[in-house]
Design an enzyme around this catalytic site. Sequence first.
Site, mmCIF file in Angstrom:
data_model
loop_
_atom_site.group_PDB
_atom_site.id
_atom_site.type_symbol
_atom_site.label_atom_id
_atom_site.label_comp_id
_atom_site.label_asym_id
_atom_site.label_seq_id
_atom_site.Cartn_x
_atom_site.Cartn_y
_atom_site.Cartn_z
ATOM 1 N N ALA A 1 -1.533 -10.814 -13.398
ATOM 2 C CA ALA A 1 -1.441 -10.083 -14.672
ATOM 3 C C ALA A 1 -0.201 -9.194 -14.673
ATOM 4 O O ALA A 1 -0.115 -8.260 -13.870
ATOM 5 C CB ALA A 1 -2.690 -9.244 -14.892
ATOM 6 N N PRO A 2 0.757 -9.484 -15.550
ATOM 7 C CA PRO A 2 1.953 -8.639 -15.610
ATOM 8 C C PRO A 2 1.630 -7.226 -16.092
ATOM 9 O O PRO A 2 2.445 -6.329 -15.920
ATOM 10 C CB PRO A 2 2.839 -9.345 -16.642
ATOM 11 C CG PRO A 2 2.238 -10.683 -16.863
ATOM 12 C CD PRO A 2 0.803 -10.598 -16.486
ATOM 13 N N PHE B 1 -1.899 -4.559 -16.390
ATOM 14 C CA PHE B 1 -3.337 -4.308 -16.285
ATOM 15 C C PHE B 1 -3.783 -3.185 -17.224
ATOM 16 O O PHE B 1 -4.926 -2.769 -17.169
ATOM 17 C CB PHE B 1 -3.699 -3.930 -14.847
ATOM 18 C CG PHE B 1 -3.795 -5.110 -13.920
ATOM 19 C CD1 PHE B 1 -4.860 -5.990 -14.005
ATOM 20 C CD2 PHE B 1 -2.823 -5.345 -12.965
ATOM 21 C CE1 PHE B 1 -4.958 -7.078 -13.151
ATOM 22 C CE2 PHE B 1 -2.916 -6.423 -12.100
ATOM 23 C CZ PHE B 1 -3.991 -7.296 -12.197
ATOM 24 N N LYS C 1 13.855 -0.635 -11.598
ATOM 25 C CA LYS C 1 13.064 -1.867 -11.728
ATOM 26 C C LYS C 1 13.927 -3.070 -11.365
ATOM 27 O O LYS C 1 15.087 -3.155 -11.759
ATOM 28 C CB LYS C 1 12.534 -1.995 -13.167
ATOM 29 C CG LYS C 1 11.607 -3.186 -13.351
ATOM 30 C CD LYS C 1 10.888 -3.128 -14.684
ATOM 31 C CE LYS C 1 10.063 -4.372 -14.945
ATOM 32 N NZ LYS C 1 9.051 -4.644 -13.899
ATOM 33 N N GLY D 1 7.741 -8.268 -16.964
ATOM 34 C CA GLY D 1 6.660 -9.261 -17.023
ATOM 35 C C GLY D 1 5.837 -9.094 -18.289
ATOM 36 O O GLY D 1 5.398 -10.073 -18.906
ATOM 37 N N GLY E 1 -0.366 -8.022 -9.329
ATOM 38 C CA GLY E 1 0.228 -7.202 -10.384
ATOM 39 C C GLY E 1 1.747 -7.250 -10.327
ATOM 40 O O GLY E 1 2.427 -6.887 -11.290
ATOM 41 N N THR F 1 5.392 -8.249 -10.736
ATOM 42 C CA THR F 1 5.982 -9.046 -11.820
ATOM 43 C C THR F 1 7.149 -9.871 -11.276
ATOM 44 O O THR F 1 7.562 -9.703 -10.130
ATOM 45 C CB THR F 1 6.452 -8.128 -12.962
ATOM 46 O OG1 THR F 1 7.311 -7.121 -12.407
ATOM 47 C CG2 THR F 1 5.268 -7.459 -13.646
ATOM 48 N N GLY G 1 3.577 1.581 -1.776
ATOM 49 C CA GLY G 1 4.326 1.649 -3.035
ATOM 50 C C GLY G 1 3.639 2.550 -4.048
ATOM 51 O O GLY G 1 2.513 2.999 -3.836
ATOM 52 N N ALA H 1 0.810 -1.233 0.000
ATOM 53 C CA ALA H 1 0.000 0.000 0.000
ATOM 54 C C ALA H 1 0.839 1.277 0.000
ATOM 55 O O ALA H 1 0.353 2.340 -0.383
ATOM 56 C CB ALA H 1 -0.930 -0.004 1.209
ATOM 57 N N HIS I 1 12.022 0.592 -19.150
ATOM 58 C CA HIS I 1 11.487 0.906 -17.824
ATOM 59 C C HIS I 1 12.485 1.769 -17.062
ATOM 60 O O HIS I 1 13.644 1.906 -17.479
ATOM 61 C CB HIS I 1 11.205 -0.380 -17.027
ATOM 62 C CG HIS I 1 9.920 -1.055 -17.422
ATOM 63 N ND1 HIS I 1 9.845 -1.963 -18.449
ATOM 64 C CD2 HIS I 1 8.658 -0.938 -16.932
ATOM 65 C CE1 HIS I 1 8.596 -2.379 -18.582
ATOM 66 N NE2 HIS I 1 7.851 -1.774 -17.680
HETATM 67 P P1 NAP Z 1 7.399 0.162 -5.327
HETATM 68 O O1 NAP Z 1 6.979 1.573 -5.434
HETATM 69 O O2 NAP Z 1 8.803 -0.178 -5.001
HETATM 70 O O3 NAP Z 1 6.439 -0.514 -4.258
HETATM 71 C C1 NAP Z 1 6.622 -1.787 -3.715
HETATM 72 C C2 NAP Z 1 6.022 -1.729 -2.345
HETATM 73 O O4 NAP Z 1 5.969 -3.041 -1.805
HETATM 74 C C3 NAP Z 1 6.853 -0.883 -1.376
HETATM 75 O O5 NAP Z 1 6.074 0.194 -0.988
HETATM 76 C C4 NAP Z 1 7.135 -1.836 -0.196
HETATM 77 O O6 NAP Z 1 6.819 -1.255 1.041
HETATM 78 C C5 NAP Z 1 6.126 -2.920 -0.422
HETATM 79 N N1 NAP Z 1 6.547 -4.240 0.056
HETATM 80 C C6 NAP Z 1 7.694 -4.909 -0.170
HETATM 81 N N2 NAP Z 1 7.657 -6.105 0.429
HETATM 82 C C7 NAP Z 1 6.447 -6.182 1.031
HETATM 83 C C8 NAP Z 1 5.798 -7.152 1.810
HETATM 84 N N3 NAP Z 1 6.406 -8.307 2.101
HETATM 85 N N4 NAP Z 1 4.523 -6.913 2.262
HETATM 86 C C9 NAP Z 1 3.916 -5.761 1.961
HETATM 87 N N5 NAP Z 1 4.476 -4.783 1.230
HETATM 88 C C10 NAP Z 1 5.725 -4.994 0.796
HETATM 89 O O7 NAP Z 1 7.048 -0.624 -6.673
HETATM 90 P P2 NAP Z 1 5.886 -0.331 -7.728
HETATM 91 O O8 NAP Z 1 6.395 0.564 -8.783
HETATM 92 O O9 NAP Z 1 4.642 0.032 -7.014
HETATM 93 O O10 NAP Z 1 5.754 -1.769 -8.413
HETATM 94 C C11 NAP Z 1 5.371 -2.899 -7.643
HETATM 95 C C12 NAP Z 1 5.325 -4.116 -8.566
HETATM 96 O O11 NAP Z 1 4.281 -3.932 -9.531
HETATM 97 C C13 NAP Z 1 6.602 -4.388 -9.372
HETATM 98 O O12 NAP Z 1 6.808 -5.779 -9.448
HETATM 99 C C14 NAP Z 1 6.254 -3.849 -10.762
HETATM 100 O O13 NAP Z 1 6.993 -4.496 -11.793
HETATM 101 C C15 NAP Z 1 4.799 -4.195 -10.829
HETATM 102 N N6 NAP Z 1 3.960 -3.442 -11.779
HETATM 103 C C16 NAP Z 1 2.968 -4.136 -12.385
HETATM 104 C C17 NAP Z 1 2.070 -3.476 -13.212
HETATM 105 C C18 NAP Z 1 0.924 -4.253 -13.804
HETATM 106 O O14 NAP Z 1 0.109 -3.692 -14.572
HETATM 107 N N7 NAP Z 1 0.789 -5.527 -13.468
HETATM 108 C C19 NAP Z 1 2.228 -2.104 -13.452
HETATM 109 C C20 NAP Z 1 3.280 -1.426 -12.835
HETATM 110 C C21 NAP Z 1 4.136 -2.097 -11.970
HETATM 111 P P3 NAP Z 1 7.687 -0.075 1.725
HETATM 112 O O15 NAP Z 1 7.486 1.132 0.868
HETATM 113 O O16 NAP Z 1 7.026 0.116 3.027
HETATM 114 O O17 NAP Z 1 9.105 -0.561 1.778
#
Ligand code: NAP
Length: 267
Positions: A126-127, A129, A160, A166, A100, A102, A14, A12, A156
Amino acid sequence: MSSIIHVAVAGANGRMGKEVVKMVLTDPNLKLVAAISRSNEGVDAGLLVGKEACGVLVRTDLEAALSGADAHVMVDFTTPHSVMANSRIAIRQGVRPVIGTTGLKPADIEELDKLCKNNGTGGIIAPNFSIGAILMMKFAAQAAKYMPHVEIIEYHGDQKLDAPSGTSIKTAEMIALNRQEFRQGNPNEEETIDGARGGLYNGFRIHSVRLPGVFAQQEVIFGGYGQTLKIRHDSYDREGYMPGVNIAVKKAMELSGIVYGFEHFID
Ligand code: NAP
């Protein structure tokens, strides 16, 4: 069970997770019941995302946050290192994962599918959305029937964690369904710098560009006699993923086992 879907958000704090929290708080058919992050324990999830307080406090322990929260769905946008552990916990508690994050391997997807089926539940991995990105993948899969020489370039941001993305792997898998496997290029080709030709998937290449300032883009380039075809998708904002996540949360309630890929929900 009421028709309002109770949603837990893992990650939440992130960049994606915050958008999911906002999306859930603004849809009257969804109710935020848990917000999980590694930091910000005790902070109101609404305030965390710049909205009014909503009464759901961020927890750092997923298992404790889910027990008693009566969550129906857990949306996970965390890291490739934590998503499996999170999903196992959720499924064992009867909570449907919408993933979501990846970096999951085919064996991981298989494991979660089995776990869901054994627990009488379902979910979505879903890699990507984004509806535009799904169309890019579908068009690429269609083009591969007629132009089997193809390379994928994905772009990217430099922070990353996983490569290739993904989305590019999913695109490659969809292309491979329409393209007989063969090794492209000159059989005597030599890389004078390791990795110069990118990663090899089913005989074609995937290239990962990682630079600050870039958000998420992908080009699928097809080469034929005297012509090339480029299919390109550009994402500019994380909000663009939210209509897809919203649909996935609702669809997840009807599923048995894991559906891999958001394209299954777009005709
Ligand atoms: P991000 O900003 O680094 O956020 C990841 C978050 O996960 C961080 O806030 C971290 O918390 C939290 N976290 C890490 N380990 C955790 C755990 N064990 N339990 C709960 N929270 C935890 O990354 P993002 O840009 O949001 O991307 C997240 C993922 O989504 C990546 O794998 C990315 O490739 C993927 N993604 C997918 C799509 C899609 O459409 N499927 C689109 C964009 C991104 P803290 O901040 O508190 O450390």
